[in-house]
Design a protein around this motif. Sequence first.
Motif, PDB file in Angstrom:
ATOM      1  N   LYS A  53       0.835  -1.200   0.000  1.00  0.00           N
ATOM      2  CA  LYS A  53       0.000   0.000   0.000  1.00  0.00           C
ATOM      3  C   LYS A  53       0.874   1.256   0.000  1.00  0.00           C
ATOM      4  O   LYS A  53       1.862   1.344   0.718  1.00  0.00           O
ATOM      5  N   ASN A  54       0.506   2.216  -0.829  1.00  0.00           N
ATOM      6  CA  ASN A  54       1.204   3.513  -0.957  1.00  0.00           C
ATOM      7  C   ASN A  54       2.589   3.380  -1.596  1.00  0.00           C
ATOM      8  O   ASN A  54       3.362   4.338  -1.584  1.00  0.00           O
ATOM      9  N   ILE A  55       2.914   2.224  -2.144  1.00  0.00           N
ATOM     10  CA  ILE A  55       4.177   2.059  -2.858  1.00  0.00           C
ATOM     11  C   ILE A  55       3.907   2.148  -4.357  1.00  0.00           C
ATOM     12  O   ILE A  55       3.149   1.339  -4.901  1.00  0.00           O
ATOM     13  N   THR A  56       4.492   3.120  -5.011  1.00  0.00           N
ATOM     14  CA  THR A  56       4.287   3.303  -6.450  1.00  0.00           C
ATOM     15  C   THR A  56       5.465   2.812  -7.271  1.00  0.00           C
ATOM     16  O   THR A  56       5.335   2.584  -8.474  1.00  0.00           O
ATOM     17  N   GLU A  57       6.608   2.648  -6.631  1.00  0.00           N
ATOM     18  CA  GLU A  57       7.790   2.179  -7.352  1.00  0.00           C
ATOM     19  C   GLU A  57       8.681   1.408  -6.390  1.00  0.00           C
ATOM     20  O   GLU A  57       8.927   1.837  -5.262  1.00  0.00           O
TER      21      GLU A  57
ATOM     22  N   PHE B 192      14.890  -4.742  -4.747  1.00  0.00           N
ATOM     23  CA  PHE B 192      13.786  -5.296  -3.969  1.00  0.00           C
ATOM     24  C   PHE B 192      13.697  -6.812  -4.153  1.00  0.00           C
ATOM     25  O   PHE B 192      13.863  -7.341  -5.258  1.00  0.00           O
ATOM     26  N   ARG B 193      13.402  -7.508  -3.044  1.00  0.00           N
ATOM     27  CA  ARG B 193      13.219  -8.953  -3.043  1.00  0.00           C
ATOM     28  C   ARG B 193      11.968  -9.304  -2.234  1.00  0.00           C
ATOM     29  O   ARG B 193      11.740  -8.746  -1.173  1.00  0.00           O
ATOM     30  N   PHE B 194      11.195 -10.219  -2.761  1.00  0.00           N
ATOM     31  CA  PHE B 194      10.027 -10.749  -2.064  1.00  0.00           C
ATOM     32  C   PHE B 194      10.270 -12.238  -1.868  1.00  0.00           C
ATOM     33  O   PHE B 194      10.223 -13.011  -2.819  1.00  0.00           O
TER      34      PHE B 194
ATOM     35  N   PHE C 269      -0.192  -8.327  -9.894  1.00  0.00           N
ATOM     36  CA  PHE C 269       0.306  -6.990  -9.589  1.00  0.00           C
ATOM     37  C   PHE C 269       0.931  -6.348 -10.821  1.00  0.00           C
ATOM     38  O   PHE C 269       0.797  -5.146 -11.038  1.00  0.00           O
ATOM     39  N   ALA C 270       1.619  -7.139 -11.625  1.00  0.00           N
ATOM     40  CA  ALA C 270       2.226  -6.604 -12.848  1.00  0.00           C
ATOM     41  C   ALA C 270       1.175  -6.214 -13.874  1.00  0.00           C
ATOM     42  O   ALA C 270       1.386  -5.288 -14.668  1.00  0.00           O
TER      43      ALA C 270
ATOM     44  N   ASP D 286      -4.064   0.175 -12.453  1.00  0.00           N
ATOM     45  CA  ASP D 286      -3.969   1.379 -11.631  1.00  0.00           C
ATOM     46  C   ASP D 286      -2.550   1.626 -11.133  1.00  0.00           C
ATOM     47  O   ASP D 286      -2.058   2.757 -11.156  1.00  0.00           O
ATOM     48  N   ASN D 287      -1.901   0.593 -10.653  1.00  0.00           N
ATOM     49  CA  ASN D 287      -0.554   0.754 -10.102  1.00  0.00           C
ATOM     50  C   ASN D 287       0.247  -0.523 -10.344  1.00  0.00           C
ATOM     51  O   ASN D 287       0.449  -1.325  -9.434  1.00  0.00           O
ATOM     52  N   PRO D 288       0.720  -0.720 -11.588  1.00  0.00           N
ATOM     53  CA  PRO D 288       1.466  -1.953 -11.880  1.00  0.00           C
ATOM     54  C   PRO D 288       2.806  -1.991 -11.163  1.00  0.00           C
ATOM     55  O   PRO D 288       3.548  -1.006 -11.146  1.00  0.00           O
ATOM     56  N   LEU D 289       3.104  -3.122 -10.545  1.00  0.00           N
ATOM     57  CA  LEU D 289       4.367  -3.322  -9.839  1.00  0.00           C
ATOM     58  C   LEU D 289       5.000  -4.626 -10.312  1.00  0.00           C
ATOM     59  O   LEU D 289       4.333  -5.655 -10.363  1.00  0.00           O
TER      60      LEU D 289
END
Length: 212
Positions: free
Chosen positions: A139-143, A148-150, A165-166, A170-173
């Motif tokens: 949430k609230n992360i746009t970039e 970064f690692r998950f 998410f990709a 609205d907000n592709p990550l």
Amino acid sequence: NINFFKIDIDSLPKNASSLKFRKQSAHIMGLCLTYHVNLGLSLRKTAQALRDIHNIHISHTMVANYARTAALLVKPFVDNFNYPKSDTFIADETYIKVKGVKGYLWLIMDAISRSIIGYRVSDNRGVGACIMAMRMAFKNITELPKTFRFIADGYPAYPLAAQQFALNEDNPLTIALFSTPKILQTQIVANAFCTLCPCFNDKLSIRHKHSP
């Protein structure tokens, strides 16, 4: 098809709880939380302690209502707090059973601050619950930073959620998902979560011990 990115992650069921009790009192609520939460007494023992020590006569059901209401009042502050986030998130799901009802608890944690930044309770291990937990974490992360690692196990819900998410308009990550071996992932997650919830380490150990 259900668009899990359109679902409000902060909504609660109607009539989840209410402060309109017959004997509403902030003082009584504080005593209930002290005995039931801080001291870990059961609902019935909390009601008995209030009766014997403070001469306050309320039922164990009322104690449960006070505790549930307090939890719902605190929830928005906990969920929307601006937790510090690093470039590494750790995720895992575990089987739980509450009052005889089986379910799954999804947890996402920042590896550095060890803050729980995303969670979800579901009745299945489907990708929907995984997406909802990840939405709270991101949430609230746009970039995302390039480093970064998950980190998660090899359960297919995580790569499917990352794919969604990709594709999100609205907000592709683009989430760099790292799948670790089961034993290594157990150790990483347990080391992270056991400081906050010792029972989590036990649940993971039991689950993986009996896994094929």
